[in-house]
Design an enzyme around this catalytic site. Structure first.
Site, PDB file in Angstrom:
ATOM      1  N   TYR A   1       0.507  -1.174  -0.212  1.00  0.00           N
ATOM      2  CA  TYR A   1      -0.074   0.244  -0.008  1.00  0.00           C
ATOM      3  C   TYR A   1       0.433   1.149  -0.306  1.00  0.00           C
ATOM      4  O   TYR A   1       1.882   1.172   0.822  1.00  0.00           O
ATOM      5  CB  TYR A   1      -1.234  -0.105   1.334  1.00  0.00           C
ATOM      6  CG  TYR A   1      -1.731   1.063   1.147  1.00  0.00           C
ATOM      7  CD1 TYR A   1      -2.770   1.182   0.915  1.00  0.00           C
ATOM      8  CD2 TYR A   1      -0.809   2.462   1.659  1.00  0.00           C
ATOM      9  CE1 TYR A   1      -3.318   2.599   1.410  1.00  0.00           C
ATOM     10  CE2 TYR A   1      -1.837   3.590   2.255  1.00  0.00           C
ATOM     11  CZ  TYR A   1      -3.388   4.015   1.542  1.00  0.00           C
ATOM     12  OH  TYR A   1      -3.659   4.392   1.395  1.00  0.00           O
TER      13      TYR A   1
ATOM     14  N   GLU B   1      -3.668   7.642  -3.921  1.00  0.00           N
ATOM     15  CA  GLU B   1      -3.361   5.841  -3.126  1.00  0.00           C
ATOM     16  C   GLU B   1      -3.071   4.704  -4.272  1.00  0.00           C
ATOM     17  O   GLU B   1      -3.425   5.108  -5.498  1.00  0.00           O
ATOM     18  CB  GLU B   1      -5.012   6.178  -2.444  1.00  0.00           C
ATOM     19  CG  GLU B   1      -4.607   4.635  -2.051  1.00  0.00           C
ATOM     20  CD  GLU B   1      -6.116   4.479  -1.392  1.00  0.00           C
ATOM     21  OE1 GLU B   1      -6.377   4.257   0.160  1.00  0.00           O
ATOM     22  OE2 GLU B   1      -7.132   3.707  -2.252  1.00  0.00           O
TER      23      GLU B   1
END
Ligand code: GDP
Ligand code: MN
Length: 383
Positions: A109, A194
């Site tokens: 992530y 993101e």
């Protein structure tokens, strides 16, 4: 402003962040063509909606033949996809991204967001990718503050890349991706950028398998290229209309339409409606400098909401004048018939003239003396 994954990946490419090869498709035929263009083999069919959690909800499908890809497309296109982010009604899928299937070794992530306490961007990364970041414990998050002038520095990017467990050339590639993501975030005035998951492939390459970008609405004026990525299909029609008129409007699921001036009074109005046992259908602040045209547009937006069973106009005329509000309402009612009860509480500048206008109009207006009275009356009227 939110954009689709395929659009975010276009930006990623512009900023040197590698992404899988892919094609945007609107029909089953498009999907067959995309399958062929990708050279056959394994592909991934991904629903393009402004919501995450598609993987778990069946919006990301793997296909090993053109027929299988077409089958997934038929199952997804034109149907509502419900994920934990969409609400129970889901979002209708009208676009698919068909991408080459890749052999993944590990998922990570990585994101940039605004750290309000520090007053600047922060890079957040985690070796646990592909899962919701909220479920990753704080101590497992790697964080680096980003200087808006310097960007994410090389040593910071390396620290995160190694912290994720990358090594050798993969660490170098990972660090490059992170620095480019920070450049994108600052360069395009994002509020979020993101990558979840950022992946390490079996062949050692590092790339962005998913992409999410949110732009700061207040900075869109200086990024016409970003503003052009707006997808009206993804927006609540009432909210989109309100945006055209620069009104602050949020759709809610109650039955009482509200027209208020000032965000504070709007919040108080919603509270007092709840307190009186009702539920607001919207939040609407016509603002201090409202013109008659904007008031008319605002009132028409409320009238267009079929869930509305009564309307409350709660105006404290300070900068905005009460007679102008009344004129705006009457103008709207001329064009769209008023079928539900209207409760009005007007106070402040030119209040007498405002009340007079409404009275002479022949409209059935329930006058309220104060906010409590107004809330009681409108909740009663909506029953
Ligand atoms: P989200 O659920 O809406 O965040 O959609 P993602 O784009 O993150 O996809 C969900 C999951 O699908 C990813 O975490 C991957 O595990 C998987 N996935 C997506 N693309 C590929 C691919 O090309 N190959 C493989 N093997 N898995 C993929
Ligand atoms: Mn994802």
């Amino acid at each position: 402003m939110n954009v689709h994954e395929y659009q975010a990946k276009g930006l990623f490419r512009d900023f040197g962040i590698p992404v899988p090869e892919g094609h945007l498709c609107r029909t089953v035929e498009d999907v067959r063509r995309a399958y062929a263009a990708l050279g056959g083999g394994t592909v991934v069919v991904k629903a393009q909606i402004h919501a995450g959690g598609r993987g778990k909800a069946g919006g990301v499908k793997i296909a090993r033949s053109a027929d299988e890809a077409a089958g997934h497309a038929t199952a997804l296109l034109g149907k509502a996809l419900v994920t934990h982010q969409t609400g129970p009604e889901g979002r209708v899928v009208t676009k698919l991204l068909v991408e080459e299937g890749l052999a993944i070794r590990k998922e990570f992530y990585a994101a940039l967001a605004v750290d309000r306490r520090r007053g600047g961007p922060v890079m957040i990364a985690s070796a646990e990718g592909g899962v919701e970041i909220e479920s990753v414990p704080q101590e497992k998050l790697l964080k680096e503050p980003v200087d808006v002038n310097e960007g994410l520095r090389a040593f910071q990017a390396r620290a995160i890349a190694y912290g994720l467990g990358l090594s050798g050339d993969s660490a170098k590639q990972g660090a490059e991706v992170l620095r480019n993501l920070a450049r994108l975030f600052v360069g395009k005035d994002c509020s979020l950028a993101e990558i979840n998951p950022l992946v390490l492939l079996e062949d050692g390459r590092v790339l962005a398998l998913d992409a999410k970008v949110n732009f700061d609405d207040n900075a869109l004026f200086r990024h016409p290229d970003a503003a052009a990525l707006r997808d009206p299909e993804e927006e609540d029609p009432a909210e989109a209309k309100a945006k055209e008129w620069d009104l602050s409007y949020v759709s809610l699921d109650g039955t009482i339409g509200c027209m208020v001036n000032g965000a504070g009074l709007a919040m108080a109005t919603m509270d007092i409606i709840q307190h009186a046992g009702g539920k607001p259908a919207n939040f609407l602040d016509v603002g201090g400098g409202a013109s008659k045209e904007r008031v008319t547009a605002a009132f028409k937006i409320i009238l267009a909401d079929e869930a509305v069973r009564a309307i409350l106009v709660n105006i404290f005329g300070g900068i905005v004048k009460c007679d102008l509000i009344a004129e705006g309402i009457l103008e709207a009612v001329k064009e769209v018939h008023l079928k539900v009860p209207l409760v009005v509480r007007l106070e402040g500048t030119n209040v007498e003239r405002g009340r007079q206008l409404l009275k002479e109009s022949g409209l059935k207006v329930v006058a309220a003396t104060d906010m409590t009275d107004a809330a009681k009356k409108v909740v009663e009227a909506a029953r």
